[in-house]
Structure formats: structure tokens, C-alpha cells
Design a protein around this motif. Structure first.
Motif, PDB file in Angstrom:
ATOM      1  N   SER A 103       0.830  -1.208   0.000  1.00 42.27           N
ATOM      2  CA  SER A 103       0.000   0.000   0.000  1.00 42.27           C
ATOM      3  C   SER A 103       0.865   1.260   0.000  1.00 42.27           C
ATOM      4  N   LEU A 104       1.905   1.260   0.818  1.00 46.49           N
ATOM      5  CA  LEU A 104       2.808   2.421   0.845  1.00 46.49           C
ATOM      6  C   LEU A 104       3.473   2.624  -0.515  1.00 46.49           C
ATOM      7  N   CYS A 105       3.868   1.538  -1.163  1.00 51.64           N
ATOM      8  CA  CYS A 105       4.500   1.651  -2.480  1.00 51.64           C
ATOM      9  C   CYS A 105       3.526   2.177  -3.523  1.00 51.64           C
ATOM     10  N   LEU A 106       2.277   1.747  -3.459  1.00 47.21           N
ATOM     11  CA  LEU A 106       1.278   2.243  -4.405  1.00 47.21           C
ATOM     12  C   LEU A 106       1.040   3.741  -4.232  1.00 47.21           C
ATOM     13  N   ILE A 107       0.946   4.175  -2.985  1.00 48.23           N
ATOM     14  CA  ILE A 107       0.757   5.607  -2.736  1.00 48.23           C
ATOM     15  C   ILE A 107       1.981   6.394  -3.196  1.00 48.23           C
ATOM     16  N   LEU A 108       3.155   5.888  -2.901  1.00 48.90           N
ATOM     17  CA  LEU A 108       4.386   6.567  -3.325  1.00 48.90           C
ATOM     18  C   LEU A 108       4.492   6.612  -4.839  1.00 48.90           C
ATOM     19  N   LEU A 109       4.048   5.558  -5.500  1.00 46.99           N
ATOM     20  CA  LEU A 109       4.113   5.511  -6.960  1.00 46.99           C
ATOM     21  C   LEU A 109       3.132   6.485  -7.597  1.00 46.99           C
ATOM     22  N   GLY A 110       1.921   6.545  -7.050  1.00 46.12           N
ATOM     23  CA  GLY A 110       0.912   7.433  -7.630  1.00 46.12           C
ATOM     24  C   GLY A 110       1.193   8.907  -7.395  1.00 46.12           C
ATOM     25  N   TRP A 111       1.796   9.220  -6.273  1.00 50.22           N
ATOM     26  CA  TRP A 111       2.044  10.625  -5.916  1.00 50.22           C
ATOM     27  C   TRP A 111       3.548  10.915  -5.836  1.00 50.22           C
ATOM     28  N   THR A 112       4.305  10.339  -6.759  1.00 50.49           N
ATOM     29  CA  THR A 112       5.765  10.507  -6.745  1.00 50.49           C
ATOM     30  C   THR A 112       6.160  11.974  -6.884  1.00 50.49           C
ATOM     31  N   LYS A 113       5.600  12.640  -7.861  1.00 49.10           N
ATOM     32  CA  LYS A 113       5.962  14.037  -8.105  1.00 49.10           C
ATOM     33  C   LYS A 113       5.625  14.915  -6.907  1.00 49.10           C
ATOM     34  N   GLU A 114       4.454  14.719  -6.350  1.00 47.70           N
ATOM     35  CA  GLU A 114       4.033  15.543  -5.227  1.00 47.70           C
ATOM     36  C   GLU A 114       4.937  15.334  -4.006  1.00 47.70           C
ATOM     37  N   LEU A 115       5.298  14.073  -3.756  1.00 42.92           N
ATOM     38  CA  LEU A 115       6.143  13.796  -2.591  1.00 42.92           C
ATOM     39  C   LEU A 115       7.575  14.284  -2.803  1.00 42.92           C
ATOM     40  N   VAL A 130      15.294  12.759  -9.926  1.00 41.66           N
ATOM     41  CA  VAL A 130      14.902  12.223  -8.617  1.00 41.66           C
ATOM     42  C   VAL A 130      13.517  11.583  -8.694  1.00 41.66           C
ATOM     43  N   VAL A 131      12.609  12.212  -9.445  1.00 41.12           N
ATOM     44  CA  VAL A 131      11.271  11.650  -9.617  1.00 41.12           C
ATOM     45  C   VAL A 131      11.345  10.285 -10.285  1.00 41.12           C
ATOM     46  N   ILE A 132      12.149  10.161 -11.346  1.00 43.59           N
ATOM     47  CA  ILE A 132      12.280   8.891 -12.064  1.00 43.59           C
ATOM     48  C   ILE A 132      12.876   7.813 -11.167  1.00 43.59           C
ATOM     49  N   VAL A 133      13.933   8.168 -10.455  1.00 45.14           N
ATOM     50  CA  VAL A 133      14.579   7.191  -9.566  1.00 45.14           C
ATOM     51  C   VAL A 133      13.613   6.735  -8.472  1.00 45.14           C
ATOM     52  N   THR A 134      12.864   7.681  -7.925  1.00 46.72           N
ATOM     53  CA  THR A 134      11.897   7.337  -6.872  1.00 46.72           C
ATOM     54  C   THR A 134      10.813   6.410  -7.407  1.00 46.72           C
ATOM     55  N   ALA A 135      10.337   6.695  -8.617  1.00 47.62           N
ATOM     56  CA  ALA A 135       9.300   5.847  -9.216  1.00 47.62           C
ATOM     57  C   ALA A 135       9.822   4.442  -9.480  1.00 47.62           C
ATOM     58  N   VAL A 136      11.047   4.348  -9.991  1.00 52.54           N
ATOM     59  CA  VAL A 136      11.625   3.029 -10.266  1.00 52.54           C
ATOM     60  C   VAL A 136      11.824   2.246  -8.977  1.00 52.54           C
ATOM     61  N   LEU A 137      12.351   2.890  -7.956  1.00 49.81           N
ATOM     62  CA  LEU A 137      12.533   2.218  -6.676  1.00 49.81           C
ATOM     63  C   LEU A 137      11.192   1.784  -6.078  1.00 49.81           C
ATOM     64  N   SER A 138      10.162   2.596  -6.294  1.00 48.48           N
ATOM     65  CA  SER A 138       8.823   2.227  -5.806  1.00 48.48           C
ATOM     66  C   SER A 138       8.321   0.972  -6.499  1.00 48.48           C
ATOM     67  N   ILE A 139       8.595   0.861  -7.798  1.00 52.54           N
ATOM     68  CA  ILE A 139       8.160  -0.324  -8.535  1.00 52.54           C
ATOM     69  C   ILE A 139       8.897  -1.564  -8.046  1.00 52.54           C
ATOM     70  N   TYR A 140      10.201  -1.424  -7.802  1.00 47.88           N
ATOM     71  CA  TYR A 140      10.961  -2.562  -7.280  1.00 47.88           C
ATOM     72  C   TYR A 140      10.440  -2.975  -5.906  1.00 47.88           C
ATOM     73  N   ALA A 141      10.235  -1.999  -5.036  1.00 48.32           N
ATOM     74  CA  ALA A 141       9.708  -2.315  -3.702  1.00 48.32           C
ATOM     75  C   ALA A 141       8.310  -2.916  -3.803  1.00 48.32           C
ATOM     76  N   LEU A 142       7.507  -2.406  -4.736  1.00 50.81           N
ATOM     77  CA  LEU A 142       6.153  -2.930  -4.936  1.00 50.81           C
ATOM     78  C   LEU A 142       6.198  -4.391  -5.362  1.00 50.81           C
ATOM     79  N   ASP A 143       7.086  -4.723  -6.302  1.00 46.37           N
ATOM     80  CA  ASP A 143       7.206  -6.111  -6.756  1.00 46.37           C
ATOM     81  C   ASP A 143       7.625  -7.037  -5.623  1.00 46.37           C
ATOM     82  N   PHE A 144       8.579  -6.600  -4.825  1.00 41.40           N
ATOM     83  CA  PHE A 144       9.042  -7.441  -3.724  1.00 41.40           C
ATOM     84  C   PHE A 144       7.931  -7.629  -2.693  1.00 41.40           C
TER      85      PHE A 144
END
Length: 621
Positions: A103-115, A130-144
Motif C-alpha cells: 500500500s505504501l508503495c502504491l501511494i508513493l508511486l501514484g504521488w511521486t511528483k508531489e512527494l 529524482v522523480v524517475i529514480v523514486t518511481a523506479v525504486l517504488s516499482i521494485y519495492a512494490l514487486d518485492f
């Protein structure tokens, strides 16, 4: 030689619900939420990353997170959950914890720019990176995180259900997964931005889908956790006393190289089957759209019809996948009624012990007395003749036939020359896909329960000192009390050379241990997580193999010079990709061999190998 301390358990698995279908739905309901999350990632994350400024080649590299996380996380988490001594059970704590991280990863992914904008200006080049790196890391964390939840959602089915119901439970799991896919796709087609106000999920479709997936996941996981009660592991056996990641990895490595023969063959069936399915799952939608542009030569389209070639490919491919999903769901609902269940073997044909049965059912149907004696005699002879044939295939046979069906469908891929034909082939694959989502987990669950219960068909542990039995699972009524008189029970299975010891103390704690030929031992059901993790390894490795095969095919058949399809699908000019930077032009390879079709054909060949593996698995029965 001193006997090592056995594992200690308390409680009996149970599921709420007043009927068997309701209990099965509640047990597998968590898979709906999982599928909503997977569907969101597969459908929206690639366009989202492209919108952030990533290139397509870089975006494709991001998706190595899926197989990588499946290869690492599921076996490790499964083994760790096997050793969990939480008072809430072994699987549910991991399901809840994994859902929280998801859930935290989904929220971080959807609101990456805002955060990110809280700390860095997203208008600068540095901020965009930074936005791109954060989004990619969110996807990796989401998959795990998703793999953590998925590992335990599958394991809890094996833990709770006895052997004779593993096939039914896996069938319901396939139904719930197919339902989640259809529900997620239907929600995704709705204009959520127009339907829901801005304060619910933000101002974009992607943000609202992230919120929908989060709420759906929590609702599904909470339902299963509330409805299912697990046995509690009080203390591991001395042989399973290793803890920490090092101990888990050592145990996992040992299990992979010392798999029981039937489990090993199930894994090989899964391995070859998934090499066949990989190109279909990743490239079928693109293949459908490309077939349309290659062979039907659409005339120039106006803006109202959608002149974007890339958009049309996605739309046409999505339509094919909708039909594929509908057939998958229908097949997952109907197919189990046409497949012989393990308990049917005790009533028809040959029993679990190989003994021949004299009759198929509990009674012999009689023709209506109003018919003449001649007609009655003829009908009775026909029935007796039919009753000697086992017209329902078992699950392994069905699995093999589904692999052959997939091969027969996809072998036509290089010869497809029309959109309708391509769409039909993709839709028909929904039938074998439904079996592929059902059979491996059902067979693995049966084998795990056989290991735990000495091959006893009904998954029970017989108590030789009395009439009581500790069944694999019971409905919602309170946990069964264990008679204090049944102490120091010895169960010996000479056929498999497994010696089991069980004792019950006055507190209601069950002590149970198993000794195996390889010198290892484990408590009943304690290996569900690690064995399902091994199965996932054999599901993940083919994705790397399929990626390599696809790369080789694309490299050989896709030259550096491509055909450029201008917006509207009209004329075509020749040039290199580097020469064309106009955003109003899309690239399609319209000449030469269709490389995706070749990948699908190779997948069909691998499906034939999988069918042969299932044939050998059936011979091992």
C-alpha cells in the motif's frame, strides 16, 4: 540414538462459512486483491514511466524487477513463514505486513511528483531525475512486497486444506485470480476522473487506480485473514532450528537439490510450460495490433477514428486480452467439473491404493419401468459398458492436454494474416491458461500434504490408540479438542520408509515430527512455503530464458532499418530509427518475418516439451 525434539503445534485449521463454496471463496478471496495490484502495475506503470521521461529501452529494463523479486522473495519468505511462531499463525502476519508495504508503495508511486516536490523542485533536471529514480525504486519495492503477500496467500491454501481438497482449493484460487483480473480491467476502462471527485484519489486516472488497488487489496486480504484460522507453531523441531536469512537460504538450497521425484517433475512441467507462456503474456497484444497493420493495410484514418498507430495497437491488443480474460474466467469456473478429483478415485475405477472398484457410484441407475424389457436390457448394457470407462481425465492428464492445446493454437502464429484470426487465437488461449493457473499449485499442494501425512489420501493423521482423528481442516465450529488418552502415538509408514512420532500433552499441544530418507525432518505442513517457493523459482527462471530467446529472435529478424508508419497508418517510408525523431510518426516493422510470431512459435514448441513432462509425471503416479 536420542530422539530429537519434535515440533509443537496447537489448534486446528478452520474456515468460516456455512457451505463448502463459501469457505473456498473466503479462503482464496485474497487473490482478487493481489490480481488488482498486478493488473495495475502491468497496465499503467509502463505509460507512467514513459510520461516521466524514461526511454522505452530503459523502461523495459525496469521490468526485470518482476522475475527477480519472484526468484528471490517467494522462496525466502515462504521458508521464513514456515518457521513463524506467531500466535496469529504462520502466513497471516506476512500477508498483513506485505500488504502494508504494498500500500505504501502504491501511494508513493501514484504521488511521486508531489512527494518529491516537498524536498526538491521537480521542474529542474535534477528534480526530474529524482522523480524517475523514486518511481523506479517504488516499482521494485512494490514487486518485492507483492511477492511476499502472494507467497503466503498460496501457502495458506496448502496449510488449511487436506489432500483431497487441494485440487478444489487451487481451482477456486484460479477463479478468484481470474475474477480479480476482469474486475481490475473493467474498473480501469471507466473514466474515474469524471466519476470520482478530486479529493478521492487525486486528479488523474493513475492515482485513482492506485487508490482502488490499495483498498481492494486490503479488503481482500482482511477477508481471508478474518475467515481463516491457522494452526499455531509453538516450537520448531530441532532439525529446523536454523534461523535468519543464512539458515533459510541454506535450507532452500538443500531442498532445491533434494526434491522428491514427483515434486521435481512438477517443477519441470512448470519450467517448460512457462517458457512457452512467456512470449504470449508479454507480446500477444502487440502481435495482434501489428498483424492488423502488416496484412490488412488500413486506409488513412481520421482523428475521430484514432490515427495514432501505437494507440491503435494497444486498443486492438486490449480487445483480444479482454476476450482472453473472459474465456479464462469461464474455463476456471467450468473446467473443474470435467476433471476427476482425488476423492473420486476412491469411488470409481481404481482407488488411491490401486484396488479395483466394482461400481462407479453409490447406486446403479435403473431404466424407467415403463419401457419394454428389451429397451431396459439395452440401456442397462450401455450403462454397464460406459461405467467401465473413466471418461473424466485426472488433473495431470488435463494439464498435459492443455499444454498440447496451447501448442496447437500458437503453432499457427507465423501463418496469421488477419486481425480476426489473431484475436481468435489469443482468445482461445484462455482455456489452457486457466488450467496452467490451476494444475501446478493443485498438484504441488497434494504432494506437500502427502509428504506431511504419509501419503494418506484424505490428509488426516490417524490416531491408533482411539477413534479420534486430527483432520486437515474443519469448518467454523471451534477447534477440535484432542483426547488426553491418546499419548505417545507411533505412526509407521513402511512403504515410504518414513517414521513419524506424535504425542499429545494435556494442554492440547500436538507434537509431530517426520523423518525423511534424505536425513531431514520437518513438522507437518511445515514445508508448504518453501516448496511453493521452489515452484516459483521454476516459474521465474523461464522468464529469464524467454527474455534471452526473444532478444536473440529480435536481433536476428529485426534489422536496423525499419518501416515508418506515419500517423494515420497510411504511407510508409524507409529509414533508420535514429533518422526519425518526429513524435507524429510511429515505428512498425511491416516487412520480412514477424519476429513476435516466431517467438510465439518457439513457445508452442516448448509447450510440447511441457506436455511430454506431464505425461512422465502421470506415469510416476
Amino acid at each position: 540414538m536420542a530422539r530429537k525434539a519434535a515440533a509443537e503445534w496447537v489448534g486446528t485449521p478452520r474456515i468460516r462459512g456455512g457451505s463448502e463454496p463459501v469457505r473456498m471463496i473466503l479462503l482464496t478471496f485474497s487473490l482478487i486483491g493481489l490480481q488488482l495490484t498486478w493488473g495495475l502495475e502491468q497496465t499503467y506503470c509502463t505509460p507512467y514511466l514513459l510520461s516521466l521521461g524514461m526511454s522505452k529501452s530503459t523502461t523495459s529494463a525496469v521490468w526485470i524487477a518482476g522475475p527477480l523479486s519472484g526468484l528471490l522473495v517467494q522462496p525466502i519468505v515462504g521458508a521464513m513463514a514456515d518457521r513463524c511462531t506467531s500466535k496469529y499463525g504462520r502466513r497471516r502476519p506476512f500477508m498483513v505486513g506485505g500488504s502494508a508495504v504494498t500500500s505504501l508503495c502504491l501511494i508513493l508511486l501514484g504521488w511521486t511528483k508531489e512527494l518529491v516536490s516537498i524536498f526538491v523542485s521537480t521542474d529542474s533536471q535534477y528534480g526530474k531525475k529524482v522523480v524517475i529514480v523514486t518511481a523506479v525504486l517504488s516499482i521494485y519495492a512494490l514487486d518485492f512486497a507483492i511477492n511476499v503477500v502472494q507467497a503466503c496467500c498460496r501457502s495458506i491454501i496448502v496449510d488449511v486444506l487436506p489432500t483431497q481438497q487441494q485440487q478444489t482449493g487451487s481451482a477456486w484460487a484460479a477463479r478468484m485470480a481470474a475474477s480479480g483480473h476482469v474486475i481490475g480491467f473493467m474498473i480501469g476502462t471507466l473514466p474515474l476522473v469524471d466519476i470520482l471527485p478530486t479529493w478521492i484519489g487525486g486528479d488523474t486516472q493513475f492515482k485513482k487506480m492506485c487508490l482502488v488497488a490499495t483498498l481492494g487489496l486490503w479488503f481482500a486480504i482482511s477477508t481471508t485473514c478474518y475467515a481463516v484460522q491457522e494452526r499455531v507453531l509453538l516450537r520448531r523441531s530441532e532439525d529446523d532450528s536454523t534461523s535468519g536469512i543464512t539458515g533459510v537460504l541454506a535450507s532452500l538450497w538443500k531442498r532445491i537439490w533434494n526434491l522428491p521425484p514427483r515434486i521435481q517433475m512438477i517443477c519441470w512441467c512448470q519450467f517448460w510450460g512457462w517458457i512457452g507462456w512467456f512470449p504470449f503474456l508479454f507480446y500477444s497484444s502487440t502481435w495482434v495490433g501489428e498483424t492488423y497493420y502488416r496484412y490488412e493495410h488500413p486506409e488513412k484514418q481520421n482523428q475521430s477514428q484514432g490515427g495514432d498507430a501505437l494507440g491503435n495497437i494497444g486498443r486492438l491488443g486490449s480487445l483480444a486480452l479482454v476476450l482472453f480474460s473472459v474465456i479464462t474466467f469461464a474455463s476456471s469456473v467450468l473446467m473443474p467439473y470435467f476433471v476427476r478429483k482425488p476423492e473420486d478415485d476412491d469411488e470409481t475405477g481404481t482407488g488411491m491404493n490401486g484396488a479395483s472398484k466394482s461400481s462407479r457410484g453409490r447406486f446403479t441407475p435403473r431404466p424407467p419401468p415403463s419401457l419394454s424389457k428389451t429397451c431396459q436390457t439395452i440401456l442397462m448394457r450401455i450403462y454397464e459398458k460406459l461405467s467401465t470407462y473413466d471418461y473424466k481425465p485426472d488433473l495431470v492428464t488435463t494439464w498435459g492436454l492443455s499444454n498440447l492445446a496451447f501448442a496447437l493454437i500458437m503453432v499457427w502464429a507465423p501463418f496469421v494474416r488477419s486481425l480476426a484470426f489473431a484475436t481468435t487465437l489469443v482468445a482461445l488461449c484462455g482455456l489452457p491458461w486457466a488450467v496452467s493457473c490451476w494444475a501446478p499449485f493443485a498438484e504441488m499442494g497434494i504432494e506437500i500434504n502427502k509428504l506431511a501425512h504419509g501419503g494418506n489420501a484424505n490428509g488426516s493423521i490417524s490416531v491408533t490408540a482411539g477413534a479420534a482423528t486430527n483432520r486437515g481442516y474443519v469448518p467454523v465450529r471451534p477447534s477440535m479438542d484432542i483426547d488426553d488418552e491418546d499419548d505417545d502415538i507411533e505412526l509407521v509408514e513402511t512403504a515410504n520408509r518414513h517414521v513419524r512420532s506424535a504425542s499429545v500433552v494435556s494442554s492440547g499441544v500436538l507434537h509431530l515430527s517426520h523423518s525423511h530418507d534424505d536425513g531431514t525432518s520437518s513438522s507437518t505442513g511445515e514445508l508448504a512455503g518453501i516448496y511453493l517457493g521452489v515452484l516459483n523459482v521454476y516459474t521465474t527462471l523461464p522468464q529469464f530464458v524467454g527474455t534471452f530467446i526473444s532478444w536473440v529472435v529480435f536481433s536476428l529478424l529485426e534489422p536496423s532499418r525499419t518501416t515508418v508508419v506515419e500517423e494515420g497508418g497510411g504511407g510508409a517510408t524507409s529509414g533508420t530509427e535514429g533518422d526519425v525523431a518526429d513524435d507524429h510518426k510511429k515505428f512498425l516493422k511491416l516487412e520480412g518475418v514477424n519476429s513476435i510470431a516466431v517467438c510465439l512459435f518457439i513457445g508452442a514448441v516448448c509447450a510440447v516439451v511441457a506436455a511430454e513432462a506431464t505425461r512422465r509425471l502421470r506415469k510416476m503416479s
